[in-house]
Design an enzyme around this catalytic site. Structure first.
Site, PDB file in Angstrom:
ATOM      1  N   TYR A  94       0.914  -1.313  -0.027  1.00 37.68           N
ATOM      2  CA  TYR A  94       0.076   0.036  -0.056  1.00 37.68           C
ATOM      3  C   TYR A  94       1.007   1.211   0.042  1.00 37.68           C
ATOM      4  O   TYR A  94       0.788   2.376  -0.695  1.00 37.68           O
ATOM      5  CB  TYR A  94      -0.859   0.045   1.266  1.00 37.68           C
ATOM      6  CG  TYR A  94      -2.047   0.991   1.194  1.00 37.68           C
ATOM      7  CD1 TYR A  94      -3.175   0.750   0.609  1.00 37.68           C
ATOM      8  CD2 TYR A  94      -1.639   2.329   1.678  1.00 37.68           C
ATOM      9  CE1 TYR A  94      -4.003   1.788   0.619  1.00 37.68           C
ATOM     10  CE2 TYR A  94      -2.421   3.291   1.633  1.00 37.68           C
ATOM     11  CZ  TYR A  94      -4.016   2.994   1.436  1.00 37.68           C
ATOM     12  OH  TYR A  94      -4.742   4.103   1.076  1.00 37.68           O
ATOM     13  N   THR A 154     -11.640  17.169 -24.038  1.00 36.01           N
ATOM     14  CA  THR A 154     -13.181  16.923 -23.301  1.00 36.01           C
ATOM     15  C   THR A 154     -12.902  16.976 -21.999  1.00 36.01           C
ATOM     16  O   THR A 154     -13.771  17.757 -21.289  1.00 36.01           O
ATOM     17  CB  THR A 154     -13.737  15.743 -23.906  1.00 36.01           C
ATOM     18  OG1 THR A 154     -12.813  14.840 -23.711  1.00 36.01           O
ATOM     19  CG2 THR A 154     -14.087  15.777 -25.445  1.00 36.01           C
ATOM     20  N   ASP A 188       0.415  18.993 -21.168  1.00 36.59           N
ATOM     21  CA  ASP A 188      -0.265  17.665 -20.944  1.00 36.59           C
ATOM     22  C   ASP A 188       0.539  16.656 -21.997  1.00 36.59           C
ATOM     23  O   ASP A 188       0.348  16.990 -23.373  1.00 36.59           O
ATOM     24  CB  ASP A 188      -1.763  18.019 -21.750  1.00 36.59           C
ATOM     25  CG  ASP A 188      -2.458  16.615 -21.902  1.00 36.59           C
ATOM     26  OD1 ASP A 188      -1.832  15.648 -21.674  1.00 36.59           O
ATOM     27  OD2 ASP A 188      -3.670  16.573 -22.102  1.00 36.59           O
ATOM     28  N   ARG A 245     -15.475  13.023 -33.433  1.00 39.42           N
ATOM     29  CA  ARG A 245     -14.821  14.116 -32.596  1.00 39.42           C
ATOM     30  C   ARG A 245     -15.266  15.491 -33.584  1.00 39.42           C
ATOM     31  O   ARG A 245     -14.421  16.230 -34.173  1.00 39.42           O
ATOM     32  CB  ARG A 245     -13.329  14.154 -32.836  1.00 39.42           C
ATOM     33  CG  ARG A 245     -12.816  12.928 -32.163  1.00 39.42           C
ATOM     34  CD  ARG A 245     -12.406  13.021 -30.769  1.00 39.42           C
ATOM     35  NE  ARG A 245     -13.396  12.839 -29.702  1.00 39.42           N
ATOM     36  CZ  ARG A 245     -13.439  12.634 -28.420  1.00 39.42           C
ATOM     37  NH1 ARG A 245     -12.193  12.593 -27.874  1.00 39.42           N
ATOM     38  NH2 ARG A 245     -14.482  12.753 -27.761  1.00 39.42           N
ATOM     39  N   PHE A 259     -21.067  12.623 -25.232  1.00 36.98           N
ATOM     40  CA  PHE A 259     -20.572  11.724 -26.398  1.00 36.98           C
ATOM     41  C   PHE A 259     -20.458  10.124 -25.819  1.00 36.98           C
ATOM     42  O   PHE A 259     -20.328   9.355 -26.573  1.00 36.98           O
ATOM     43  CB  PHE A 259     -19.606  12.249 -27.080  1.00 36.98           C
ATOM     44  CG  PHE A 259     -18.360  12.270 -26.005  1.00 36.98           C
ATOM     45  CD1 PHE A 259     -18.016  13.612 -25.625  1.00 36.98           C
ATOM     46  CD2 PHE A 259     -17.475  11.288 -26.043  1.00 36.98           C
ATOM     47  CE1 PHE A 259     -17.092  13.734 -24.503  1.00 36.98           C
ATOM     48  CE2 PHE A 259     -16.265  11.493 -25.115  1.00 36.98           C
ATOM     49  CZ  PHE A 259     -16.064  12.739 -24.493  1.00 36.98           C
TER      50      PHE A 259
HETATM   51  N1  F0G Z   1      -5.275  14.642 -22.304  1.00 38.47           N
HETATM   52  C1  F0G Z   1      -5.352  14.142 -23.722  1.00 38.47           C
HETATM   53  C2  F0G Z   1      -4.517  14.969 -24.468  1.00 38.47           C
HETATM   54  C3  F0G Z   1      -5.850  12.889 -23.983  1.00 38.47           C
HETATM   55  O1  F0G Z   1      -5.804  12.379 -25.117  1.00 38.47           O
HETATM   56  C4  F0G Z   1      -6.605  12.252 -23.113  1.00 38.47           C
HETATM   57  C5  F0G Z   1      -7.559  11.107 -23.175  1.00 38.47           C
HETATM   58  C6  F0G Z   1      -6.719  12.660 -21.701  1.00 38.47           C
HETATM   59  C7  F0G Z   1      -6.019  13.839 -21.377  1.00 38.47           C
HETATM   60  C8  F0G Z   1      -7.440  11.907 -20.699  1.00 38.47           C
HETATM   61  O2  F0G Z   1      -6.631  10.780 -20.273  1.00 38.47           O
HETATM   62  O3  F0G Z   1      -8.300   8.780 -20.938  1.00 38.47           O
HETATM   63  O4  F0G Z   1      -6.182   8.689 -19.178  1.00 38.47           O
HETATM   64  O5  F0G Z   1      -8.133   9.827 -18.411  1.00 38.47           O
HETATM   65  N2  F0G Z   1      -7.807  10.525 -24.447  1.00 38.47           N
HETATM   66  C9  F0G Z   1      -8.352   9.423 -24.768  1.00 38.47           C
HETATM   67  C10 F0G Z   1      -8.909   9.586 -26.528  1.00 38.47           C
HETATM   68  C11 F0G Z   1      -9.619   9.220 -23.977  1.00 38.47           C
HETATM   69  O6  F0G Z   1      -9.679   8.470 -26.565  1.00 38.47           O
HETATM   70  O7  F0G Z   1      -8.427  10.444 -27.077  1.00 38.47           O
HETATM   71  P1  F0G Z   1      -7.440   9.457 -19.775  1.00 38.47           P
END
Ligand code: F0G
Length: 482
Positions: free
Chosen positions: A80, A133, A223, A389, A455
């Protein structure tokens, strides 16, 4: 993929891996596919994977792992607190980014929740090249607003600009000055930029953004979920990166940006999420939220075996032979479609190939969700599952009016090392057929529309009987073929 020139054969990307574990696929007949998509409320998220031939919904958590990743999972230290597995993740992050401080989270959006909880207060703005999103949902949930400062070229579907994800630096300055630095929660760079077709950001632009942030005393956040593809594009499209090692690029970015976070379902080809920084102060700002929302500080909701796979996967993301497979297969698919005249986002980005549905089905208005309609049509035509998208992936304005997407895209994500080139060719072939029969495609309307991230689980209905007509035409043209 490697630098291999063909002698007589067509030049194609050549895999530098071999397949040692396989999963059987089923391709249902077109009549069954028609039934399945209607049962799924015309939402490809609601299809069962057993009914899908090529799952191109996403590249998140569905990439093929290497033998070393799988082997490492047996080493997991299931404690843990103070797990040795976490120490291995930390050293992999130190190797890739050079950062000392690491917070774990169960996936990328969980990291976004932590960042938003720590820094977004009502009335604040988060400035970024483009929203994602889940990022936007967390910021707006806390009373913040997302302001996009993507360069104008970013929303032009077809161009020869190699870095359409770049931020407009003048617009960035203007926006910081307009709201005042104290109202800016952070500036976020998404590299590559998911919703505009996986388009990359240049090293030059990212370093300049970091400089502007430092000048105004505003936090800069990277990111890095799609950074692996982005680094490939920097190496292949940006002169100053050609002779840099991938590691030098990752380190330089980490030195300049205040905070990095990513989805381990993408970067590292595993599961989970990470926040990392050189600066302990930022980590302290966020630390208390980890045990509250995720789990203890040495696992953060992640499963230890996935953490081991992430540690190995991160080290592998330094290897160009390893990270070029996605972009080169995507480039191949985009090129095949483009040669036939199918409208696709160009140049090819990371993540997947993106059909430009405003041109694919110009007869379908925004409010009948053209990209979602094309996604259902492609499933009927091929058993390939893509993802909308476009406007459907947007959330409504606070007053309930629709916010139409600048780009109506249908994405065909390319899980890494999962499909063979013959499967990619099949996908291209069925898209070409669909394009030739595009006038048969009609619109969709809501049956159940969720308020948040609609979506994912909203249900829609086809307007009229166009899907039946499409399936009938498929039978006429393909006879007995699946
Ligand atoms: N940032 C980016 C640029 C992403 O493409 C995603 C996820 C996330 C953050 C969130 O990360 O899924 O681990 O919670 N993209 C996926 C997609 C869901 O299908 O494009 P996550």
């Amino acid at each position: 993929m490697s630098n291999v020139k063909f002698y007589k054969e067509e030049q194609i990307p050549l895999e530098m891996h071999k397949v040692r574990v396989v999963q059987k696929l089923i391709l249902l007949p077109v009549e069954e596919r028609l039934k399945k998509i209607q049962e799924a409320g015309n939402n490809t998220f609601l299809l069962q994977n057993r009914d899908v031939y090529m799952d191109m919904l996403t590249d998140s958590g569905v990439n093929a792992m290497s033998d070393n990743q799988v082997a490492s999972m047996g080493m997991a230290d299931d404690s843990y607190a103070g797990s040795e597995t976490f120490n291995r993740v930390k050293s992999a992050i130190f190797e890739v980014f050079g950062t000392e401080h690491v917070l774990p989270a169960h996936q990328g959006r969980a990291a976004e929740n932590i960042l938003a909880e720590a820094y977004v207060k009502p009335g604040m703005v988060a400035i970024m090249n483009f929203h994602f999103t889940t990022t936007k949902a967390h910021i707006t949930r806390l009373g913040g607003e997302v302001i996009e400062v993507l360069g104008k070229k970013g929303l032009v579907p077809v161009s020869d600009d190699p870095f359409k994800g770049d931020l407009d630096l003048d617009e960035l300055r203007r926006t910081i000055e307009k709201y005042g630095p104290e109202k800016v929660a952070f500036v976020r760079v998404e590299a590559g930029t998911n919703l505009i077709g996986g388009q990359p950001v240049s090293l030059e632009n990212m370093l300049a953004v970091a400089d502007v942030c430092h000048e105004y005393g505003v936090k800069s956040i990277l990111d890095a979920s799609l950074l692996q593809d982005n680094v490939y594009f920097m190496k292949t499209r940006e002169a100053q990166c050609k002779f840099m090692t991938t590691k030098q690029i990752y380190h330089l970015l980490a030195d300049k940006m205040d905070i990095i976070y990513f989805s381990g379902r993408k970067l590292g080809f595993a599961r989970g999420g990470i926040i990392t920084s050189h600066n302990k102060k930022y980590i302290n700002d966020m630390m208390e939220f980890i045990p509250l929302y995720e789990g203890f500080l040495t696992y953060g909701g992640m499963e230890v075996r996935s953490m081991e796979a992430m540690a190995v996967g991160l080290l592998e993301s330094l290897d160009m032979e390893y990270i070029n497979q996605g972009p080169e297969f995507i480039g191949y698919l985009v090129n095949e479609l483009d040669k036939y005249g199918v409208p696709v986002v160009k140049p090819a980005g990371g993540l997947g190939a993106h059909l430009n549905c405003s041109e694919f089905v110009p007869h379908i208005p925004h409010d009948q969700y053209p990209a979602a309609a094309v996604a259902t049509a492609l499933y009927i035509a091929s058993g390939v599952r893509g993802m909308e998208r476009g406007s459907l992936s947007e959330q409504r304005e606070p007053d309930g009016t629709e916010r139409y997407a600048e780009l109506e895209l249908m994405r065909l994500a390319m899980p890494r090392r999962v499909f063979t080139l013959s499967q990619v060719k099949y996908c291209a072939d069925r898209i070409k057929w669909l394009y030739d029969n595009r006038e048969l495609i009609g619109g969709l309307q809501w049956v159940e529309e969720p308020k948040v991230l609609r979506f994912f689980f909203g249900r829609l209905k086809e307007i009229g009987y166009w899907q039946e007509d499409l399936a009938k035409k498929f039978r006429e043209d393909f006879g007995e073929s699946l």
